[in-house]
Scaffold this active site. Structure first.
Site, PDB file in Angstrom:
ATOM      1  N   SER A   1      -3.196   2.487   2.840  1.00  0.00           N
ATOM      2  CA  SER A   1      -4.076   1.936   3.953  1.00  0.00           C
ATOM      3  C   SER A   1      -4.230   2.809   5.263  1.00  0.00           C
ATOM      4  O   SER A   1      -3.238   2.622   5.892  1.00  0.00           O
ATOM      5  CB  SER A   1      -3.930   0.380   4.078  1.00  0.00           C
ATOM      6  OG  SER A   1      -4.689   0.146   5.378  1.00  0.00           O
TER       7      SER A   1
ATOM      8  N   HIS B   1      -7.228   3.735   0.754  1.00  0.00           N
ATOM      9  CA  HIS B   1      -7.826   2.169   1.334  1.00  0.00           C
ATOM     10  C   HIS B   1      -8.188   2.226   2.563  1.00  0.00           C
ATOM     11  O   HIS B   1      -7.357   2.500   3.435  1.00  0.00           O
ATOM     12  CB  HIS B   1      -6.450   1.312   0.978  1.00  0.00           C
ATOM     13  CG  HIS B   1      -6.624  -0.195   0.839  1.00  0.00           C
ATOM     14  ND1 HIS B   1      -7.239  -0.844   0.023  1.00  0.00           N
ATOM     15  CD2 HIS B   1      -6.574  -1.007   2.085  1.00  0.00           C
ATOM     16  CE1 HIS B   1      -7.268  -2.156   0.357  1.00  0.00           C
ATOM     17  NE2 HIS B   1      -6.824  -2.463   1.816  1.00  0.00           N
TER      18      HIS B   1
ATOM     19  N   ASP C   1      -9.688  -0.505   5.481  1.00  0.00           N
ATOM     20  CA  ASP C   1      -9.723  -1.811   5.846  1.00  0.00           C
ATOM     21  C   ASP C   1     -10.820  -2.208   6.836  1.00  0.00           C
ATOM     22  O   ASP C   1     -10.657  -1.793   8.030  1.00  0.00           O
ATOM     23  CB  ASP C   1      -8.362  -2.498   6.407  1.00  0.00           C
ATOM     24  CG  ASP C   1      -7.549  -2.467   5.504  1.00  0.00           C
ATOM     25  OD1 ASP C   1      -7.488  -3.135   4.475  1.00  0.00           O
ATOM     26  OD2 ASP C   1      -6.288  -1.834   5.598  1.00  0.00           O
TER      27      ASP C   1
ATOM     28  N   MET D   1     -13.115  -4.480   9.168  1.00  0.00           N
ATOM     29  CA  MET D   1     -13.001  -5.794   9.661  1.00  0.00           C
ATOM     30  C   MET D   1     -14.049  -6.039  10.575  1.00  0.00           C
ATOM     31  O   MET D   1     -14.375  -5.334  11.353  1.00  0.00           O
ATOM     32  CB  MET D   1     -11.508  -6.052  10.338  1.00  0.00           C
ATOM     33  CG  MET D   1     -10.342  -5.709   9.499  1.00  0.00           C
ATOM     34  SD  MET D   1      -8.720  -6.002  10.311  1.00  0.00           S
ATOM     35  CE  MET D   1      -7.634  -5.176   9.361  1.00  0.00           C
TER      36      MET D   1
ATOM     37  N   HIS E   1     -11.891  -2.181   1.399  1.00  0.00           N
ATOM     38  CA  HIS E   1     -11.736  -3.691   1.427  1.00  0.00           C
ATOM     39  C   HIS E   1     -12.589  -4.404   2.574  1.00  0.00           C
ATOM     40  O   HIS E   1     -12.129  -4.127   3.690  1.00  0.00           O
ATOM     41  CB  HIS E   1      -9.991  -3.871   1.746  1.00  0.00           C
ATOM     42  CG  HIS E   1      -9.661  -5.041   2.012  1.00  0.00           C
ATOM     43  ND1 HIS E   1      -8.309  -5.448   2.388  1.00  0.00           N
ATOM     44  CD2 HIS E   1     -10.264  -6.540   1.691  1.00  0.00           C
ATOM     45  CE1 HIS E   1      -8.140  -6.577   2.374  1.00  0.00           C
ATOM     46  NE2 HIS E   1      -9.017  -7.252   1.907  1.00  0.00           N
TER      47      HIS E   1
ATOM     48  N   MET F   1     -13.390  -7.191   4.966  1.00  0.00           N
ATOM     49  CA  MET F   1     -13.203  -8.190   5.444  1.00  0.00           C
ATOM     50  C   MET F   1     -13.942  -8.666   6.569  1.00  0.00           C
ATOM     51  O   MET F   1     -13.823  -8.822   7.648  1.00  0.00           O
ATOM     52  CB  MET F   1     -11.586  -8.120   6.018  1.00  0.00           C
ATOM     53  CG  MET F   1     -10.412  -7.923   5.319  1.00  0.00           C
ATOM     54  SD  MET F   1      -8.994  -7.270   5.865  1.00  0.00           S
ATOM     55  CE  MET F   1      -9.286  -5.696   5.631  1.00  0.00           C
TER      56      MET F   1
ATOM     57  N   MET G   1      -3.972 -10.921  -2.006  1.00  0.00           N
ATOM     58  CA  MET G   1      -3.595 -10.591  -0.410  1.00  0.00           C
ATOM     59  C   MET G   1      -2.062 -11.158  -0.460  1.00  0.00           C
ATOM     60  O   MET G   1      -1.851 -12.288  -1.003  1.00  0.00           O
ATOM     61  CB  MET G   1      -4.473 -11.049   0.698  1.00  0.00           C
ATOM     62  CG  MET G   1      -5.614 -10.529   0.869  1.00  0.00           C
ATOM     63  SD  MET G   1      -5.599  -8.700   1.263  1.00  0.00           S
ATOM     64  CE  MET G   1      -4.721  -8.824   2.568  1.00  0.00           C
TER      65      MET G   1
ATOM     66  N   GLY H   1       1.422  -4.458   9.064  1.00  0.00           N
ATOM     67  CA  GLY H   1       2.561  -4.610   9.591  1.00  0.00           C
ATOM     68  C   GLY H   1       3.255  -5.956   9.395  1.00  0.00           C
ATOM     69  O   GLY H   1       4.251  -6.389  10.057  1.00  0.00           O
TER      70      GLY H   1
ATOM     71  N   ASP I   1      -1.945  -6.506  -1.403  1.00  0.00           N
ATOM     72  CA  ASP I   1      -2.193  -5.507  -0.132  1.00  0.00           C
ATOM     73  C   ASP I   1      -1.584  -6.385   1.145  1.00  0.00           C
ATOM     74  O   ASP I   1      -1.754  -7.779   1.326  1.00  0.00           O
ATOM     75  CB  ASP I   1      -3.398  -5.656   0.116  1.00  0.00           C
ATOM     76  CG  ASP I   1      -4.156  -4.979   1.490  1.00  0.00           C
ATOM     77  OD1 ASP I   1      -3.055  -4.330   2.303  1.00  0.00           O
ATOM     78  OD2 ASP I   1      -5.281  -4.934   1.668  1.00  0.00           O
TER      79      ASP I   1
ATOM     80  N   GLY J   1       2.495  -5.962   3.494  1.00  0.00           N
ATOM     81  CA  GLY J   1       3.859  -5.981   3.540  1.00  0.00           C
ATOM     82  C   GLY J   1       4.663  -5.350   2.373  1.00  0.00           C
ATOM     83  O   GLY J   1       5.674  -5.344   2.087  1.00  0.00           O
TER      84      GLY J   1
ATOM     85  N   GLY K   1       0.293   0.106   3.981  1.00  0.00           N
ATOM     86  CA  GLY K   1      -0.244   0.852   5.320  1.00  0.00           C
ATOM     87  C   GLY K   1       0.849   1.408   6.308  1.00  0.00           C
ATOM     88  O   GLY K   1       1.085   2.840   6.048  1.00  0.00           O
ATOM     89  N   SER K   2       1.762   0.443   6.887  1.00  0.00           N
ATOM     90  CA  SER K   2       2.859   0.903   7.846  1.00  0.00           C
ATOM     91  C   SER K   2       3.977   1.581   6.865  1.00  0.00           C
ATOM     92  O   SER K   2       4.509   2.610   7.686  1.00  0.00           O
ATOM     93  CB  SER K   2       3.392  -0.156   8.605  1.00  0.00           C
ATOM     94  OG  SER K   2       3.269  -1.316   8.092  1.00  0.00           O
TER      95      SER K   2
HETATM   96  C1  DX5 Z   1      -4.410  -6.267   6.123  1.00  0.00           C
HETATM   97  C2  DX5 Z   1      -4.982  -5.203   5.467  1.00  0.00           C
HETATM   98  C3  DX5 Z   1      -3.985  -4.361   4.715  1.00  0.00           C
HETATM   99  C4  DX5 Z   1      -2.958  -3.478   5.748  1.00  0.00           C
HETATM  100  C5  DX5 Z   1      -1.645  -3.430   5.005  1.00  0.00           C
HETATM  101  O1  DX5 Z   1      -5.653  -7.252   6.522  1.00  0.00           O
HETATM  102  O2  DX5 Z   1      -5.896  -5.601   4.333  1.00  0.00           O
HETATM  103  O3  DX5 Z   1      -4.587  -3.259   4.016  1.00  0.00           O
HETATM  104  O4  DX5 Z   1      -3.511  -2.337   6.094  1.00  0.00           O
HETATM  105  O5  DX5 Z   1      -0.687  -3.091   6.197  1.00  0.00           O
HETATM  106  P1  DX5 Z   1       0.861  -2.973   5.850  1.00  0.00           P
HETATM  107  O6  DX5 Z   1       0.962  -2.407   4.651  1.00  0.00           O
HETATM  108  O7  DX5 Z   1       1.245  -2.314   7.133  1.00  0.00           O
HETATM  109  O8  DX5 Z   1       1.208  -4.566   5.633  1.00  0.00           O
HETATM  110 ZN    ZN Z   2      -6.528  -3.968   2.957  1.00  0.00          ZN
END
Ligand code: DX5
Ligand code: ZN
Length: 218
Positions: A7, A31, A33, A35, A64, A66, A139, A147, A177, A179, A199-200
């Site tokens: 992500s 991916h 995100d 928002m 994705h 949101m 999710m 993170g 998606d 953690g 992501g992180s």
């Molecule tokens: C959260 C996002 C994720 C996010 C995941 O709302 O949809 O895609 O980037 O980030 P990590 O992998 O760091 O939890």
């Molecule tokens: Zn996402």
């Protein structure tokens, strides 16, 4: 299927090209995100970023959304080169729109259609839409921020969707998606996840190539 989708929310935006090339060379899906600060309490990025990345993307782009009223942007996403698009069941409900019809609309634009749910939505709520979806995004954190720690109930929720998909003989994939990291990717795939978004864990890793290999189980 065991696919890893980094992500770019956690990418280095000063050097985004480097991070996209990392995904091109070592992972499976990019991916995004998106928002709006309304459906979720955060704002990320939109079409200027998707359009720029599309110029060098060699892996499928997964948006994705949101955002409220996601269908306003389905066509624009297709035009940007998105090939997988998910929106939230919560957004469809707020807009009083049929999730099945929205999924069909995504498919009619030539994209794979994904239906996302936050951890507080009963997983059975997606069952009526499984034949309209190409993937379900369970999710594993509350949507909005990178993170966060993975919600442990995710494993059982994934198993429940997979069981229903198998029972009905459908093709639908399951994505999680939030953690996901080196410590839990293997057990997520074992629970039946097809696409792990991270992501992180990837972009904050001192050695992202090695982290991707560990997470994919290579
Ligand atoms: C959260 C996002 C994720 C996010 C995941 O709302 O949809 O895609 O980037 O980030 P990590 O992998 O760091 O939890
Ligand atoms: Zn996402």
């Amino acid at each position: 299927m065991r696919l890893l989708a980094p992500s770019i929310l956690s990418a280095d935006f000063l050097h985004l090209e480097k991070d996209i090339r990392l995904v091109n060379d070592h992972a499976d899906i990019i991916h995004f995100d998106v928002m709006d600060g309304t459906l979720v309490p955060n704002i990320s990025f939109g079409f200027p970023v998707l359009d720029a990345v599309a110029r060098i993307a060699e892996k499928p782009m997964d948006a994705h959304l949101m955002i409220i009223n996601p269908d306003k942007y389905f066509e624009r996403c297709a035009k940007a080169g998105v090939s997988m698009l998910s929106f939230h069941l919560e957004a469809a409900r707020k807009a009083r729109k049929s999730p099945a019809r929205l999924l069909d609309k995504v498919r009619s634009l030539g994209m794979k259609a994904g239906l996302a749910i936050n951890p507080d939505i009963p997983v059975e709520d997606v069952f009526p839409y499984l034949d309209h979806a190409d993937y379900i995004l369970v999710m594993s954190v509350f949507a909005g921020f990178g993170g966060q720690k993975l919600v442990p109930a995710t494993y059982d929720r994934v198993k429940a969707v997979k069981a229903e998909i198998a029972r009905r003989g459908l093709d639908c994939l399951v994505q999680i998606d939030g953690g996901a990291d080196e410590s839990n990717a293997a057990s997520l795939f074992e629970a039946g996840v097809d696409i792990v978004v991270a992501g992180s864990a990837v972009f904050k890793s001192p050695d992202p190539v090695a982290t991707i290999a560990v997470m994919k189980g290579d």
